[in-house]
Scaffold this active site. Sequence first.
Site, short mmCIF file in Angstrom:
data_model
loop_
_atom_site.label_atom_id
_atom_site.label_comp_id
_atom_site.label_asym_id
_atom_site.label_seq_id
_atom_site.Cartn_x
_atom_site.Cartn_y
_atom_site.Cartn_z
N HIS A 1 18.42 -36.30 -11.28
CA HIS A 1 17.82 -36.89 -10.07
C HIS A 1 16.31 -36.68 -10.03
CE1 HIS A 1 21.78 -37.81 -8.59
NE2 HIS A 1 22.15 -36.56 -8.83
N ASN B 1 -1.73 1.68 5.76
CA ASN B 1 -0.90 0.60 5.22
C ASN B 1 -0.59 -0.32 6.39
OD1 ASN B 1 1.07 -0.99 4.02
ND2 ASN B 1 2.68 0.57 4.17
N GLY B 2 -0.82 -1.63 6.20
CA GLY B 2 -0.49 -2.56 7.28
C GLY B 2 -1.65 -3.48 7.58
N LYS C 1 5.47 -4.21 -4.73
CA LYS C 1 6.92 -4.03 -4.69
C LYS C 1 7.49 -4.26 -3.31
CE LYS C 1 10.75 -2.40 -6.59
NZ LYS C 1 11.38 -3.38 -7.47
N CYS D 1 0.84 -1.19 0.00
CA CYS D 1 0.00 0.00 0.00
C CYS D 1 0.88 1.25 0.00
CB CYS D 1 -0.96 0.08 1.18
SG CYS D 1 -2.09 -1.29 1.28
N TRP E 1 -2.88 -2.63 -1.67
CA TRP E 1 -2.63 -4.06 -1.90
C TRP E 1 -3.49 -4.76 -0.85
CZ3 TRP E 1 -0.47 -8.39 0.61
CH2 TRP E 1 -0.13 -9.46 -0.24
N ARG F 1 3.46 -0.05 -5.12
CA ARG F 1 3.29 -0.68 -3.80
C ARG F 1 1.97 -1.46 -3.69
NH1 ARG F 1 6.76 1.32 0.03
NH2 ARG F 1 5.34 0.59 1.64
N GLU G 1 16.91 -17.05 -10.45
CA GLU G 1 16.42 -15.68 -10.71
C GLU G 1 15.69 -15.61 -12.05
OE1 GLU G 1 15.92 -13.19 -9.03
OE2 GLU G 1 15.90 -11.46 -10.35
N LYS H 1 11.79 -14.49 -12.34
CA LYS H 1 11.38 -13.37 -13.20
C LYS H 1 10.31 -13.82 -14.17
CE LYS H 1 13.55 -9.77 -11.94
NZ LYS H 1 13.43 -10.32 -10.59
N GLU I 1 6.93 -14.43 -12.33
CA GLU I 1 6.20 -13.26 -11.85
C GLU I 1 5.71 -12.37 -12.98
OE1 GLU I 1 8.25 -10.43 -9.26
OE2 GLU I 1 10.15 -10.93 -10.18
O1 M6R Z 1 12.61 -5.26 -1.11
P1 M6R Z 1 13.19 -6.66 -1.01
O2 M6R Z 1 14.48 -6.77 -1.76
O3 M6R Z 1 13.31 -7.14 0.39
O4 M6R Z 1 12.13 -7.58 -1.73
C1 M6R Z 1 12.30 -8.97 -1.74
C2 M6R Z 1 11.36 -9.63 -2.72
O5 M6R Z 1 10.03 -9.35 -2.39
C3 M6R Z 1 11.61 -9.16 -4.16
O6 M6R Z 1 12.93 -9.41 -4.56
C4 M6R Z 1 10.66 -9.90 -5.12
O7 M6R Z 1 11.00 -11.24 -5.19
C5 M6R Z 1 10.65 -9.23 -6.49
N1 M6R Z 1 9.32 -9.22 -7.00
C6 M6R Z 1 11.52 -9.91 -7.48
O8 M6R Z 1 11.46 -9.36 -8.74
#
Ligand code: M6R
Length: 609
Positions: free
Chosen positions: A505, A101-102, A604, A2, A75, A27, A482, A486, A489
Site C-alpha cells: 500500500h 533535574n527537571g 535513558k 539528568c 541532559w 541519564r 522495535e 533500535k 537510535e
Molecule cells: O523507561 P521507559 O520504559 O518508560 O522508557 C520509554 C522509552 O523512552 C524507551 O523505551 C526508549 O524508547 C528507549 N531508548 C528504547 O531503547
Amino acid sequence: MCGIVGYVGEQPALDVVMQGLRRLEYRGYDSAGVAVLGSDDELRIARKAGKLANLDAELAGTELPGTLGVGHTRWATHGAPTDRNAHPHRDCSGAVAVVHNGTLENFAELREGLTERGHSLSSDTDTEAVAHLIEERYDGDLAAAVREVAKELEGSFVLVVAHREQPDLVIGARRNLPLVVGLGDGENFLASDVTAFIAYTREARAVDQDQVVELRRDGVRVTDLDGNDVEGETYHVDWDTAAAEKAGYEYFMLKEIDEQPEAVAETIGGRLGRDGRLRLDELAISDEDIRGFQQVVIVACGSSYHSGLVGKYAIERWTRLPTQVEIASEFRYRDPVVGRDTLVIAISQSGETADTLEALRHARQQGAWVMAVTNTVGSSIARESDAVFYTRSGPEIAVASTKAVMTQLAAVYLVGLHLAQIRGTRDGDEVRSHYADLAAIPRLIEDTLTRMDPLRKIARDISDAERVLFLGRHVGYPMALEGALKLKELAYVSAEGFPAGEIKHGPIALIEQGTPVVVLATRHALSPKLVTNVQEIKARGARTIVIATDGDDSVTPYADHVIRVPDTKSLLSPLLTLVPMQVFSAEFAMARGLDVDQPRNLAKSVTVE
Ligand code: M6R
C-alpha cells in the site's frame, strides 16, 4: 533526565560523587559537574561540557578535598550544552551550589525578578535562578530556604543543594522526578537512582512528591514543604554492584543482551502456586474488580510501547477483553474513553517517563484502575498506580533498552494469563500449559544468543546502508517496529518497521536494488501470506535477511540470509525474535564506530513531556 548525586560522610566526597555520576551517566551526558565543600568552608566547583570523561580530564591533578559534595550529569533543556550551563550553579556570593533535574516552567519570570532585584545570572539555565532564590531566602536555615523556594517553583524538579556555611548538611527536594536516599553508617546519600550509591549501601528510602530531605552524616529528616516531618518507606535493594558494572564487556548493552535468559527467569520464576494456579500476588486488584473490567488500555513510550503492542495480542487472545495500546504522549490529549470499568496498564522500564506518568494520572482522574509494569522499585509510576508488576530485570544502564523490554514482554504475557485465569476465559490446564511454555523461554533465549554470529557478520557487511526496513506480521509486527527503533537510535540510519501486508500500500516504493529488509518470519498461521510478501520485495531487488523458525523452510527460497531461532508457540515468538533485533542494531552501530551505550541526543529516563 539528568543524574543527581549528593553525599555527606567521612569519605572523600569527590570520589563518591564521581562514582555515582559514572553510574548515572545514562541519564544524560551533555555536561557534568561537581561541588565539594572543603574544611576551609569553601565550595569548590568543577564542571565541563560533554561526557563525564571530560570532567575527569579537567579534574586530573586537581584536588577538591572535603567530605560533603553534590554532582550532576546533564541532559540539556534550558541552554546549550556548554561549560557555562553545566551544573552546579551558584548564587551571587558563591555560597550556594545547586544541581537540578527537571524543567521550571516559570523560570523566565523568576529570572526577570532576580535581575530586577540586582542579581547577576551567568548561565542560560532555569536552574541558576534557584541558587539566587535560595540566596535571598537563606538566614542560617538552609532547609527552610529550600522549602520556601520550592513553593515558588512551577514545573518539575529534583534539587540537591549545598551551602558553604553548612558542613554537615545537604538538602534534596523533589516534585515529579525521582530522588532516593541511600542510608549508610556515618554517611548518607541522595541520588536519582540507587545505582549511584549501591557500592556503599543497599538500604534506601523513597522520597515523595513535594518533600524536602535534610541529609546529615548521622541522620536523615524528611519534611513536607511546610516543614512537617513525614514518615517514609525504607527498602533493601536486592542486587549489588556487580549488576551495575560491565563485567568485561565493551558495552553495557552487550552485557544486558546476554543477561536476558536470567532476567526473564527472574520475571517468570515462582509464579505458580502449589494449587497449580498462577499467582501474581503483588497485583493488588481484587478478583471482583478484575471481573468487572470491560476493556484494557496500555500506555507506554518507545520500546515499552512495542511491548504493549505484543501485550494486546496476548490479552485479547486469552481474555477476550478489547485492548488498545496508546502512545502515552498522545493519550490524555484526545479525551480517551476510560472509566471504572477500564484497566490501564502503564509500561515503563524507568517508572519515571513523564509522558507515561501523566497518562496514568489522567486515567486515574477518570476513575480507571492503573497497573504499572516497571523495572524500578519505588518509582513514581509504581507509587502512583493501584497495582505494580515489577519486571525484576536488574539495572539497565545502556540507553537502548534490551533486557528491560524482554522482561516487559514476559510480564505482559503473565498479566494476560492472570486476567484470563480470574475471568475464567482460560481453564486451569491451559493457563498451566502457557506458563510452562513461558518457563521454557529463558533456555530458548540462551540458545538463540548462541546463534547470532552470522547475523553480526551481515550487520557489519551492510553497515554502510543508509536505510533498512523491518517487516513482520501479527506479533512479528511490534518486533519489526522495535528492530527499526533500535537501529535508528543506535546507528542513526533511517529505519522503518511495517506490517508485511501493508507494504504493497505504499512502503514498497522504498525498495531499490540491494535495500536491506529484515523480515520476522517465524512460523505462524500467517506464514503463507508472509512468504508472498517476501516474494514481492525480493522481486524488486531487496536484500532479505529472514528470521525463521528451526525447520521451517517455507520462506527460505526467497531469503538472501536466514537466521534461525528455536521453535516456540507463535504468540510467544517475540521473546526470541527480539534477540536478533538487538544484536543486529548493536553490531551495525559498532561497525560504524558508534558508542552503543550512549547514543547521541538521548537519555535513558525521559522525564520531560
Ligand atoms: O523507561 P521507559 O520504559 O518508560 O522508557 C520509554 C522509552 O523512552 C524507551 O523505551 C526508549 O524508547 C528507549 N531508548 C528504547 O531503547
